[in-house]
Design an enzyme around this catalytic site. Structure first.
Site, mmCIF file in Angstrom:
data_model
loop_
_atom_site.group_PDB
_atom_site.id
_atom_site.type_symbol
_atom_site.label_atom_id
_atom_site.label_comp_id
_atom_site.label_asym_id
_atom_site.label_seq_id
_atom_site.Cartn_x
_atom_site.Cartn_y
_atom_site.Cartn_z
ATOM 1 N N CYS A 27 0.830 -1.213 0.000
ATOM 2 C CA CYS A 27 0.000 0.000 0.000
ATOM 3 C C CYS A 27 0.867 1.267 0.000
ATOM 4 O O CYS A 27 0.655 2.163 -0.828
ATOM 5 C CB CYS A 27 -0.981 -0.018 1.162
ATOM 6 S SG CYS A 27 -0.284 -0.574 2.733
HETATM 7 N N1 NAP Z 1 -4.134 -4.625 4.992
HETATM 8 C C1 NAP Z 1 -3.651 -3.874 4.011
HETATM 9 O O1 NAP Z 1 -3.938 -2.675 3.893
HETATM 10 C C2 NAP Z 1 -2.746 -4.505 2.973
HETATM 11 C C3 NAP Z 1 -2.373 -3.737 1.868
HETATM 12 C C4 NAP Z 1 -1.532 -4.298 0.902
HETATM 13 C C5 NAP Z 1 -1.072 -5.596 1.060
HETATM 14 N N2 NAP Z 1 -1.427 -6.299 2.157
HETATM 15 C C6 NAP Z 1 -0.898 -7.663 2.288
HETATM 16 O O2 NAP Z 1 -1.961 -8.579 2.054
HETATM 17 C C7 NAP Z 1 -1.763 -9.760 2.847
HETATM 18 C C8 NAP Z 1 -3.020 -9.964 3.694
HETATM 19 O O3 NAP Z 1 -3.187 -8.825 4.533
HETATM 20 P P1 NAP Z 1 -4.472 -8.610 5.449
HETATM 21 O O4 NAP Z 1 -4.407 -7.212 5.939
HETATM 22 O O5 NAP Z 1 -5.686 -9.115 4.776
HETATM 23 O O6 NAP Z 1 -4.082 -9.590 6.676
HETATM 24 P P2 NAP Z 1 -5.019 -10.178 7.822
HETATM 25 O O7 NAP Z 1 -6.214 -9.318 8.023
HETATM 26 O O8 NAP Z 1 -4.102 -10.418 8.966
HETATM 27 O O9 NAP Z 1 -5.473 -11.591 7.197
HETATM 28 C C9 NAP Z 1 -4.530 -12.601 6.944
HETATM 29 C C10 NAP Z 1 -5.250 -13.838 6.408
HETATM 30 O O10 NAP Z 1 -4.270 -14.862 6.245
HETATM 31 C C11 NAP Z 1 -4.651 -16.024 7.027
HETATM 32 N N3 NAP Z 1 -3.421 -16.633 7.560
HETATM 33 C C12 NAP Z 1 -2.609 -16.117 8.514
HETATM 34 N N4 NAP Z 1 -1.523 -16.910 8.691
HETATM 35 C C13 NAP Z 1 -1.664 -17.948 7.823
HETATM 36 C C14 NAP Z 1 -0.891 -19.085 7.527
HETATM 37 N N5 NAP Z 1 0.271 -19.313 8.132
HETATM 38 N N6 NAP Z 1 -1.357 -19.922 6.581
HETATM 39 C C15 NAP Z 1 -2.517 -19.701 5.947
HETATM 40 N N7 NAP Z 1 -3.311 -18.625 6.204
HETATM 41 C C16 NAP Z 1 -2.877 -17.761 7.117
HETATM 42 C C17 NAP Z 1 -5.539 -15.489 8.115
HETATM 43 O O11 NAP Z 1 -6.357 -16.540 8.582
HETATM 44 P P3 NAP Z 1 -6.844 -16.648 10.101
HETATM 45 O O12 NAP Z 1 -8.058 -15.751 10.218
HETATM 46 O O13 NAP Z 1 -7.163 -18.081 10.238
HETATM 47 O O14 NAP Z 1 -5.707 -16.187 10.954
HETATM 48 C C18 NAP Z 1 -6.306 -14.409 7.339
HETATM 49 O O15 NAP Z 1 -7.315 -14.987 6.548
HETATM 50 C C19 NAP Z 1 -0.511 -9.509 3.683
HETATM 51 O O16 NAP Z 1 0.589 -10.112 3.067
HETATM 52 C C20 NAP Z 1 -0.366 -7.997 3.672
HETATM 53 O O17 NAP Z 1 0.961 -7.563 3.838
HETATM 54 C C21 NAP Z 1 -2.254 -5.796 3.116
#
Ligand code: NAP
Length: 342
Positions: free
Chosen positions: A150
């Site tokens: 982001c």
């Molecule tokens: N948030 C942002 O603004 C943003 C922007 C750009 C990129 N990203 C990237 O997008 C990705 C997801 O971000 P997010 O904000 O959606 O994260 P999040 O809200 O923490 O969600 C992470 C997801 O991954 C699952 N998970 C966690 N550990 C895992 C594992 N070891 N194996 C399989 N599944 C697993 C979680 O499942 P559980 O619910 O079971 O824990 C959840 O569904 C990250 O790499 C982040 O850096 C995020």
């Protein structure tokens, strides 16, 4: 219709992808997946507002996903994609990975900043950095798209026109950026809202944020020389939204109106980049729940700096919106298909 699956549906970006894809007229949701050891759940029990979709959240099953999907979104933390990508690519499924795993081209740099060895190295060279506006041609034919972070999205879009026009010297670039709390994922957001809200503060100051190598890699590719940035991220008491302020040394005398014209010309055919008129400053509220990036310009004549302000929604253009834009490009659809009523 194209068939799309989401892995990591319980997270912030997984939910945002569901919001976009469920309304997209050329997409059928093939499957929504959680961890391999999770139980089958009704989607409505997890996200009650999606009861009408009548879908299930299923445990990760790569054989099923390969059979059912044309494209898969990986909305997972870094390194979770390593055991997944090969299986899906071999089955002919396109991948858009929202994590940092395939953004950094140098595996040693990845290892240094992410503290883990890259274990899907064979796929790194073909991964295309999915900054839609700048890498459109490569995205069209990619099998594996590394969706940008982001902060990098907001900053690189703001720097590209200045670089193309040789307007500034990037060697002394400084960036202050503010992010809504969802940028850190669900768990960190929960901790923040329970223990800290409302608070604003810098974090990972002093050149330690993991987006630094990504921004430097792409900025260096733009300018053709190694660039080093000074970057300070902050959290602000909002759930979503991001504003980056970039301080650049001007190389020549120029008016704000001329810079605005250059920026408009650079992005003239891009549906999601709004360049504001002279005198107006970017506003996070105007981009929340959208895939837009709002860019504005100010010149500080006292210090000879060009200030560029860039506002996005971290979950929109900074993650799921841009991922869907990349999917549209891959499938030969209009870039803004399904993204104007997010
Ligand atoms: N948030 C942002 O603004 C943003 C922007 C750009 C990129 N990203 C990237 O997008 C990705 C997801 O971000 P997010 O904000 O959606 O994260 P999040 O809200 O923490 O969600 C992470 C997801 O991954 C699952 N998970 C966690 N550990 C895992 C594992 N070891 N194996 C399989 N599944 C697993 C979680 O499942 P559980 O619910 O079971 O824990 C959840 O569904 C990250 O790499 C982040 O850096 C995020």
């Amino acid at each position: 219709m194209f068939k799309a699956s989401i892995i990591g549906i319980s997270g912030y970006t997984g939910e945002e992808l569901l919001k976009i894809l469920s309304k997209h007229k050329y997409i059928e949701i093939a499957g929504l997946y959680g961890r391999a050891d999770s139980a089958v759940r009704d989607l409505k029990d997890f996200y009650p507002s999606y009861a009408g979709l009548n879908l299930k959240i299923k445990p990760l099953d790569l054989a099923e996903i390969s059979k059912l999907s044309d494209i898969v979104f990986l909305a997972l933390p870094h390194s979770a994609s390593f055991p997944i990508v090969g299986r899906l690519l071999d089955a002919g499924v396109k991948i858009i990975d929202l994590s940092a795993d395939f953004r950094i081209k140098n595996a040693d740099v990845y290892e240094k900043w992410y503290g883990i060895k890259h274990s899907a190295l064979q796929y790194l060279p073909e991964a295309v950095y999915g900054l839609s506006e700048l890498n459109f041609e490569k995205i069209k034919t990619a099998r594996l798209i590394a969706n940008p972070g982001c902060y990098p999205t907001s900053i690189l879009l703001a720097c590209a026109p200045a670089s193309k026009n040789f307007l500034v010297d990037f060697s002394d670039i400084a960036i202050d950026a503010q992010s809504g709390i969802s940028g850190a994922g669900r768990k960190a957001a929960k901790d923040y809202f329970e223990n800290e809200h409302p608070n604003a503060r810098a974090y990972k100051a002093g050149g330690t944020h993991r987006h630094i190598p990504e921004i430097e890699q792409e900025l260096s590719a733009m300018t053709g020389k190694k660039e080093t940035i000074s970057f300070t991220p902050h959290i602000i008491p909002m759930e979503r939204g991001m504003l980056s302020t970039i301080y650049l040394n001007l190389k020549k005398k120029i008016s704000e109106a001329q810079v605005v014209e250059m920026y408009k010309e650079f992005y003239k055919s891009q549906p999601f980049i709004k360049i504001l008129e002279v005198g107006k400053l970017s506003n996070v509220k105007s981009v929340i729940n959208t895939n837009f990036c709002e860019i504005s310009i100010k010149i500080d004549e006292r210090t000879n700096k060009l200030l560029v302000f860039s506002a996005i929604d971290n979950l929109g253009k900074g993650a799921a919106g841009q991922a869907a834009q990349n999917m549209n490009i891959v499938f030969g659809l209009k870039q803004d298909e399904g993204l104007l009523t997010q």
